[in-house]
Design a protein around this motif. Sequence first.
Motif, PDB file in Angstrom:
ATOM      1  N   ALA A  77      31.391 -85.587  53.084  1.00 31.65           N
ATOM      2  CA  ALA A  77      29.922 -85.655  53.058  1.00 31.65           C
ATOM      3  C   ALA A  77      29.330 -84.970  51.831  1.00 31.65           C
ATOM      4  O   ALA A  77      28.284 -85.390  51.331  1.00 31.65           O
ATOM      5  CB  ALA A  77      29.358 -85.031  54.335  1.00 31.65           C
ATOM      6  N   SER A  78      29.981 -83.904  51.352  1.00 32.95           N
ATOM      7  CA  SER A  78      29.413 -83.107  50.256  1.00 32.95           C
ATOM      8  C   SER A  78      30.513 -82.769  49.244  1.00 32.95           C
ATOM      9  O   SER A  78      31.123 -81.691  49.312  1.00 32.95           O
ATOM     10  CB  SER A  78      28.786 -81.819  50.793  1.00 32.95           C
ATOM     11  OG  SER A  78      27.810 -82.085  51.775  1.00 32.95           O
ATOM     12  N   PRO A  79      30.793 -83.664  48.307  1.00 29.27           N
ATOM     13  CA  PRO A  79      31.863 -83.420  47.332  1.00 29.27           C
ATOM     14  C   PRO A  79      31.676 -82.150  46.511  1.00 29.27           C
ATOM     15  O   PRO A  79      32.655 -81.539  46.079  1.00 29.27           O
ATOM     16  CB  PRO A  79      31.808 -84.664  46.437  1.00 29.27           C
ATOM     17  CG  PRO A  79      31.191 -85.722  47.293  1.00 29.27           C
ATOM     18  CD  PRO A  79      30.201 -84.993  48.150  1.00 29.27           C
ATOM     19  N   ALA A  80      30.419 -81.727  46.298  1.00 31.78           N
ATOM     20  CA  ALA A  80      30.162 -80.549  45.458  1.00 31.78           C
ATOM     21  C   ALA A  80      30.183 -79.241  46.245  1.00 31.78           C
ATOM     22  O   ALA A  80      30.108 -78.165  45.651  1.00 31.78           O
ATOM     23  CB  ALA A  80      28.816 -80.694  44.745  1.00 31.78           C
ATOM     24  N   LEU A  81      30.282 -79.334  47.573  1.00 25.08           N
ATOM     25  CA  LEU A  81      30.268 -78.123  48.402  1.00 25.08           C
ATOM     26  C   LEU A  81      31.508 -77.280  48.139  1.00 25.08           C
ATOM     27  O   LEU A  81      32.627 -77.805  48.099  1.00 25.08           O
ATOM     28  CB  LEU A  81      30.218 -78.525  49.881  1.00 25.08           C
ATOM     29  CG  LEU A  81      30.227 -77.409  50.923  1.00 25.08           C
ATOM     30  CD1 LEU A  81      28.926 -76.619  50.884  1.00 25.08           C
ATOM     31  CD2 LEU A  81      30.452 -77.991  52.318  1.00 25.08           C
ATOM     32  N   PHE A  82      31.315 -75.970  47.963  1.00 18.48           N
ATOM     33  CA  PHE A  82      32.466 -75.086  47.851  1.00 18.48           C
ATOM     34  C   PHE A  82      32.883 -74.654  49.247  1.00 18.48           C
ATOM     35  O   PHE A  82      32.086 -74.155  50.028  1.00 18.48           O
ATOM     36  CB  PHE A  82      32.144 -73.861  46.997  1.00 18.48           C
ATOM     37  CG  PHE A  82      33.214 -72.815  47.128  1.00 18.48           C
ATOM     38  CD1 PHE A  82      34.488 -73.078  46.704  1.00 18.48           C
ATOM     39  CD2 PHE A  82      32.951 -71.605  47.733  1.00 18.48           C
ATOM     40  CE1 PHE A  82      35.501 -72.144  46.871  1.00 18.48           C
ATOM     41  CE2 PHE A  82      33.944 -70.653  47.889  1.00 18.48           C
ATOM     42  CZ  PHE A  82      35.223 -70.928  47.457  1.00 18.48           C
ATOM     43  N   ILE A  83      34.171 -74.859  49.577  1.00 22.78           N
ATOM     44  CA  ILE A  83      34.676 -74.563  50.915  1.00 22.78           C
ATOM     45  C   ILE A  83      35.754 -73.490  50.825  1.00 22.78           C
ATOM     46  O   ILE A  83      36.764 -73.668  50.144  1.00 22.78           O
ATOM     47  CB  ILE A  83      35.250 -75.823  51.594  1.00 22.78           C
ATOM     48  CG1 ILE A  83      34.171 -76.910  51.693  1.00 22.78           C
ATOM     49  CG2 ILE A  83      35.790 -75.476  52.985  1.00 22.78           C
ATOM     50  CD1 ILE A  83      34.695 -78.238  52.227  1.00 22.78           C
ATOM     51  N   LEU A  84      35.518 -72.396  51.526  1.00 19.44           N
ATOM     52  CA  LEU A  84      36.487 -71.305  51.621  1.00 19.44           C
ATOM     53  C   LEU A  84      36.982 -71.242  53.054  1.00 19.44           C
ATOM     54  O   LEU A  84      36.190 -71.062  53.982  1.00 19.44           O
ATOM     55  CB  LEU A  84      35.844 -69.983  51.229  1.00 19.44           C
ATOM     56  CG  LEU A  84      36.676 -68.718  51.423  1.00 19.44           C
ATOM     57  CD1 LEU A  84      37.899 -68.726  50.516  1.00 19.44           C
ATOM     58  CD2 LEU A  84      35.843 -67.474  51.149  1.00 19.44           C
ATOM     59  N   MET A  85      38.292 -71.395  53.250  1.00 20.42           N
ATOM     60  CA  MET A  85      38.857 -71.367  54.596  1.00 20.42           C
ATOM     61  C   MET A  85      39.424 -69.993  54.904  1.00 20.42           C
ATOM     62  O   MET A  85      40.003 -69.327  54.035  1.00 20.42           O
ATOM     63  CB  MET A  85      39.950 -72.424  54.754  1.00 20.42           C
ATOM     64  CG  MET A  85      39.443 -73.847  54.650  1.00 20.42           C
ATOM     65  SD  MET A  85      40.633 -75.076  55.277  1.00 20.42           S
ATOM     66  CE  MET A  85      40.423 -74.844  57.059  1.00 20.42           C
ATOM     67  N   LEU A  86      39.267 -69.582  56.163  1.00 19.01           N
ATOM     68  CA  LEU A  86      39.810 -68.325  56.652  1.00 19.01           C
ATOM     69  C   LEU A  86      40.944 -68.632  57.623  1.00 19.01           C
ATOM     70  O   LEU A  86      40.798 -69.500  58.482  1.00 19.01           O
ATOM     71  CB  LEU A  86      38.728 -67.516  57.382  1.00 19.01           C
ATOM     72  CG  LEU A  86      37.428 -67.272  56.625  1.00 19.01           C
ATOM     73  CD1 LEU A  86      36.435 -66.512  57.519  1.00 19.01           C
ATOM     74  CD2 LEU A  86      37.675 -66.505  55.339  1.00 19.01           C
ATOM     75  N   THR A  87      42.053 -67.940  57.480  1.00 21.66           N
ATOM     76  CA  THR A  87      43.172 -68.154  58.386  1.00 21.66           C
ATOM     77  C   THR A  87      43.775 -66.815  58.781  1.00 21.66           C
ATOM     78  O   THR A  87      43.854 -65.900  57.952  1.00 21.66           O
ATOM     79  CB  THR A  87      44.249 -69.055  57.760  1.00 21.66           C
ATOM     80  OG1 THR A  87      45.372 -69.140  58.637  1.00 21.66           O
ATOM     81  CG2 THR A  87      44.711 -68.523  56.418  1.00 21.66           C
ATOM     82  N   ALA A  88      44.192 -66.717  60.031  1.00 26.28           N
ATOM     83  CA  ALA A  88      44.806 -65.482  60.515  1.00 26.28           C
ATOM     84  C   ALA A  88      46.310 -65.497  60.281  1.00 26.28           C
ATOM     85  O   ALA A  88      46.976 -64.496  60.511  1.00 26.28           O
ATOM     86  CB  ALA A  88      44.521 -65.302  62.005  1.00 26.28           C
TER      87      ALA A  88
END
Length: 232
Positions: A77-88
């Motif tokens: 939906a948002s190619p320019a969105l910066f996505i930071l994932m959090l994982t345990a």
Amino acid sequence: MAEPCDRPVRVLVIEDDTELGPLLARGLGVEGYEAHWIEDGLTALIAAQETDYGVAILDVMLPGMSGFELCRRLREASPALFILMLTARDDVSDRVRGLDAGADDYLIKPFAFNELAARLRALRRRESLALSPRIEVGELIIDSHDHQVRAGGKVVPLSPKEFALLRFLAQNADETQPRERILLEIWGTLQHADSNIVDQYISYLRRKLDPLPTGVSLRTERGVGFQLARDL
């Protein structure tokens, strides 16, 4: 993640931990971001469709929709969105899966908030640099148009991989980049994870850059990774 200079960057925090979620939102507010906290993936997807966010910080384990699926749909939906994932989980396969789903970066829990804030600052700098094909760090001039690097008025002959590695480190100058991240960014795979391919290319770059007045140094943080550091 571009925003007008007079508007704070909007951050969507998707985290079902009712202590961590609000804590992140408050901390980001102190950092100057406009942060909104949501507890589940489905609600977050609706919110992202209704509001122009610059950053999404999302946990891998979410109710209603997995973090991987949410990441994929947000990216579509948002190619320019910066996505930071959090994982345990400190699991390479999880991180690879997240990056393949469209994440730009990942952070392993538990983490210090200062590290999260630093990641966001680094990504905003990278975005700013990406708007221009020319990067200057110290006396180095890296031109993506003609794939040339200059130092002290001289062109530094680099192979395509050497150029890509140096440009990546320059985009993140003064910040150590882990070997795994370098492998994914430059080679697009972790199949060399047990080899010393990154070390070899750092060595190649040093041989070409060290004799020149670059104003920077390629530094090794043992057991972690490498950085292009400005000389003090």
